[in-house]
Design a protein around this motif. Structure first.
Motif, PDB file in Angstrom:
ATOM      1  N   PHE A  16       0.791  -1.260   0.055  1.00  0.00           N
ATOM      2  CA  PHE A  16       0.074  -0.125  -0.080  1.00  0.00           C
ATOM      3  C   PHE A  16       0.793   1.172   0.123  1.00  0.00           C
ATOM      4  O   PHE A  16       0.576   2.298  -0.606  1.00  0.00           O
ATOM      5  N   ILE A  17       1.954   1.113   0.800  1.00  0.00           N
ATOM      6  CA  ILE A  17       2.704   2.422   0.916  1.00  0.00           C
ATOM      7  C   ILE A  17       3.432   2.673  -0.513  1.00  0.00           C
ATOM      8  O   ILE A  17       3.829   3.730  -0.932  1.00  0.00           O
ATOM      9  N   SER A  18       4.074   1.533  -1.229  1.00  0.00           N
ATOM     10  CA  SER A  18       4.907   1.779  -2.230  1.00  0.00           C
ATOM     11  C   SER A  18       4.571   2.740  -3.374  1.00  0.00           C
ATOM     12  O   SER A  18       5.097   3.510  -4.145  1.00  0.00           O
ATOM     13  N   PRO A  19       3.167   2.601  -3.872  1.00  0.00           N
ATOM     14  CA  PRO A  19       2.521   3.654  -4.802  1.00  0.00           C
ATOM     15  C   PRO A  19       3.050   5.115  -4.417  1.00  0.00           C
ATOM     16  O   PRO A  19       3.178   6.021  -5.189  1.00  0.00           O
ATOM     17  N   PHE A  20       2.930   5.330  -3.241  1.00  0.00           N
ATOM     18  CA  PHE A  20       3.052   6.835  -2.764  1.00  0.00           C
ATOM     19  C   PHE A  20       4.663   7.033  -2.870  1.00  0.00           C
ATOM     20  O   PHE A  20       5.173   8.154  -3.288  1.00  0.00           O
ATOM     21  N   LEU A  21       5.550   6.201  -2.447  1.00  0.00           N
ATOM     22  CA  LEU A  21       6.853   6.311  -2.725  1.00  0.00           C
ATOM     23  C   LEU A  21       7.454   6.210  -4.110  1.00  0.00           C
ATOM     24  O   LEU A  21       8.267   7.190  -4.459  1.00  0.00           O
ATOM     25  N   VAL A  22       6.769   5.321  -4.886  1.00  0.00           N
ATOM     26  CA  VAL A  22       6.683   5.627  -6.443  1.00  0.00           C
ATOM     27  C   VAL A  22       6.493   6.957  -6.884  1.00  0.00           C
ATOM     28  O   VAL A  22       7.395   7.814  -7.714  1.00  0.00           O
ATOM     29  N   GLY A  23       5.341   7.322  -6.471  1.00  0.00           N
ATOM     30  CA  GLY A  23       5.038   8.878  -6.892  1.00  0.00           C
ATOM     31  C   GLY A  23       5.885   9.995  -6.295  1.00  0.00           C
ATOM     32  O   GLY A  23       6.332  10.962  -7.298  1.00  0.00           O
ATOM     33  N   VAL A  24       6.538   9.773  -5.179  1.00  0.00           N
ATOM     34  CA  VAL A  24       7.607  10.889  -4.654  1.00  0.00           C
ATOM     35  C   VAL A  24       8.770  10.733  -5.632  1.00  0.00           C
ATOM     36  O   VAL A  24       9.321  11.882  -6.225  1.00  0.00           O
ATOM     37  N   LYS A  25       9.342   9.442  -5.940  1.00  0.00           N
ATOM     38  CA  LYS A  25      10.469   9.521  -6.767  1.00  0.00           C
ATOM     39  C   LYS A  25      10.098  10.149  -8.070  1.00  0.00           C
ATOM     40  O   LYS A  25      11.063  10.861  -8.758  1.00  0.00           O
ATOM     41  N   LYS A  26       9.109   9.716  -8.556  1.00  0.00           N
ATOM     42  CA  LYS A  26       8.797   9.860 -10.011  1.00  0.00           C
ATOM     43  C   LYS A  26       8.614  11.748 -10.073  1.00  0.00           C
ATOM     44  O   LYS A  26       8.920  12.364 -10.910  1.00  0.00           O
ATOM     45  N   VAL A  27       7.683  12.256  -9.359  1.00  0.00           N
ATOM     46  CA  VAL A  27       7.463  13.483  -9.326  1.00  0.00           C
ATOM     47  C   VAL A  27       8.822  14.545  -8.927  1.00  0.00           C
ATOM     48  O   VAL A  27       9.001  15.264  -9.905  1.00  0.00           O
ATOM     49  N   PHE A  28       9.510  13.930  -7.826  1.00  0.00           N
ATOM     50  CA  PHE A  28      10.501  14.881  -7.445  1.00  0.00           C
ATOM     51  C   PHE A  28      11.711  14.793  -8.389  1.00  0.00           C
ATOM     52  O   PHE A  28      12.350  15.580  -8.593  1.00  0.00           O
ATOM     53  N   GLY A  29      11.835  13.550  -8.925  1.00  0.00           N
ATOM     54  CA  GLY A  29      12.808  13.313 -10.149  1.00  0.00           C
ATOM     55  C   GLY A  29      12.576  13.699 -11.306  1.00  0.00           C
ATOM     56  O   GLY A  29      13.377  14.461 -11.830  1.00  0.00           O
ATOM     57  N   ILE A 106       0.016  16.071  -7.169  1.00  0.00           N
ATOM     58  CA  ILE A 106       0.873  14.988  -8.310  1.00  0.00           C
ATOM     59  C   ILE A 106       1.187  13.805  -7.862  1.00  0.00           C
ATOM     60  O   ILE A 106       0.847  12.724  -8.610  1.00  0.00           O
ATOM     61  N   VAL A 107       1.898  13.924  -6.675  1.00  0.00           N
ATOM     62  CA  VAL A 107       2.245  12.571  -6.013  1.00  0.00           C
ATOM     63  C   VAL A 107       1.069  11.508  -5.664  1.00  0.00           C
ATOM     64  O   VAL A 107       1.037  10.710  -6.090  1.00  0.00           O
ATOM     65  N   THR A 108      -0.084  12.296  -5.185  1.00  0.00           N
ATOM     66  CA  THR A 108      -1.314  11.562  -4.913  1.00  0.00           C
ATOM     67  C   THR A 108      -1.749  10.930  -6.224  1.00  0.00           C
ATOM     68  O   THR A 108      -2.408   9.790  -6.382  1.00  0.00           O
ATOM     69  N   GLY A 109      -1.748  11.690  -7.377  1.00  0.00           N
ATOM     70  CA  GLY A 109      -2.364  11.319  -8.811  1.00  0.00           C
ATOM     71  C   GLY A 109      -1.531   9.674  -9.100  1.00  0.00           C
ATOM     72  O   GLY A 109      -2.112   9.067  -9.588  1.00  0.00           O
ATOM     73  N   VAL A 110       0.076  10.176  -9.062  1.00  0.00           N
ATOM     74  CA  VAL A 110       0.523   9.109  -9.281  1.00  0.00           C
ATOM     75  C   VAL A 110       0.290   7.692  -8.611  1.00  0.00           C
ATOM     76  O   VAL A 110      -0.205   6.430  -8.996  1.00  0.00           O
ATOM     77  N   ALA A 111       0.114   7.679  -7.180  1.00  0.00           N
ATOM     78  CA  ALA A 111      -0.058   6.663  -5.990  1.00  0.00           C
ATOM     79  C   ALA A 111      -1.672   6.364  -6.499  1.00  0.00           C
ATOM     80  O   ALA A 111      -1.830   5.155  -6.598  1.00  0.00           O
ATOM     81  N   LYS A 112      -2.608   7.152  -6.818  1.00  0.00           N
ATOM     82  CA  LYS A 112      -3.978   6.778  -6.951  1.00  0.00           C
ATOM     83  C   LYS A 112      -4.002   5.893  -8.415  1.00  0.00           C
ATOM     84  O   LYS A 112      -4.658   4.568  -8.212  1.00  0.00           O
TER      85      LYS A 112
END
Length: 166
Positions: A16-29, A106-112
Motif C-alpha cells: 500500500f505504501i509503495s505507490p506513494f513512494l513511487v510517486g515521490v521518486k517520479k514527481v520530484f525526480g 501530483i504525487v497523489t495522482g501517481v499513487a492513485k
C-alpha cells in the motif's frame, strides 16, 4: 493494507505504501530534477506533521479513508520551488505554498493510479497547505501513522500516511 484487530486503523503494508513512494521518486525526480533519498520509515501517533510546511490530501474509497500528508522543511520547499519555477525565494510565501500543494496533488495522482490496480479507487479532494503555526487546524486520521522521511540536499521531505476503515 491490513485492518487492525482492535480498532478501525489500517496497518499500512509495503504494497500500500509503495505507490506513494513511487510517486515521490517520479514527481520530484522528473519534475524537479532531485533524487530524494528515503530514510527509515516509522510509525507515530502525533497529530501534527514533522516539517515546517505541510500539504494534506484527503483520500477516500469504499472501504477506507485517510490522507497523504507531505511536509517539508522550509529550506527543502524553497529549493523545490526554485528548481520547479526557476524563481529564487528568500522566504516561504504563497508561491511556495502553492508548490507544496501541487507537489502533493501530483504525487497523489501517481499513487492513485497504482492503487486502483490493487482495488482502491480513491476519490480525492484538493490538498490544503499549512504553515507549522497553523497545524492545530489539521485533523490527521489513522493513528498510528506511517512516515517516510526523505533527504534532499537542501533539507527533508516527510511523506506520511494514515487510514481508517469505513
Amino acid at each position: 493494507m491490513q485492518k487492525g484487530s482492535s480498532d478501525n486503523t489500517y496497518h499500512l503494508d509495503t504494497e500500500f505504501i509503495s505507490p506513494f513512494l513511487v510517486g515521490v521518486k517520479k514527481v520530484f525526480g522528473d519534475m524537479v530534477g532531485l533524487d530524494p533519498i528515503p530514510l527509515q520509515s516509522s510509525s507515530y501517533s502525533e497529530a501534527v506533521p514533522y516539517g515546517d510546511i505541510a500539504s494534506v490530501m484527503p483520500m477516500e474509497c469504499a472501504t477506507v479513508k485517510g490522507q497523504l500528508c507531505i511536509s517539508f522543511t522550509s529550506s527543502a520547499l524553497l529549493n523545490v520551488t526554485e528548481l520547479l519555477l526557476r524563481e529564487n525565494l528568500d522566504e516561504v510565501n504563497d508561491i511556495a505554498l502553492d508548490v507544496a500543494g501541487e507537489m502533493t496533488n501530483i504525487v497523489t495522482g501517481v499513487a492513485k493510479a497504482l492503487l486502483v490496480e490493487r482495488g482502491f479507487n480513491f476519490s480525492l479532494a484538493r490538498p490544503a497547505t499549512f504553515l507549522a503555526d497553523d497545524y492545530g487546524q489539521i485533523s490527521l486520521t489513522g493513528m498510528p501513522r506511517t512516515v517516510v522521511p526523505y533527504d534532499i540536499p537542501s533539507g527533508k521531505i516527510f511523506v506520511d500516511l494514515g487510514f481508517t476503515s469505513l
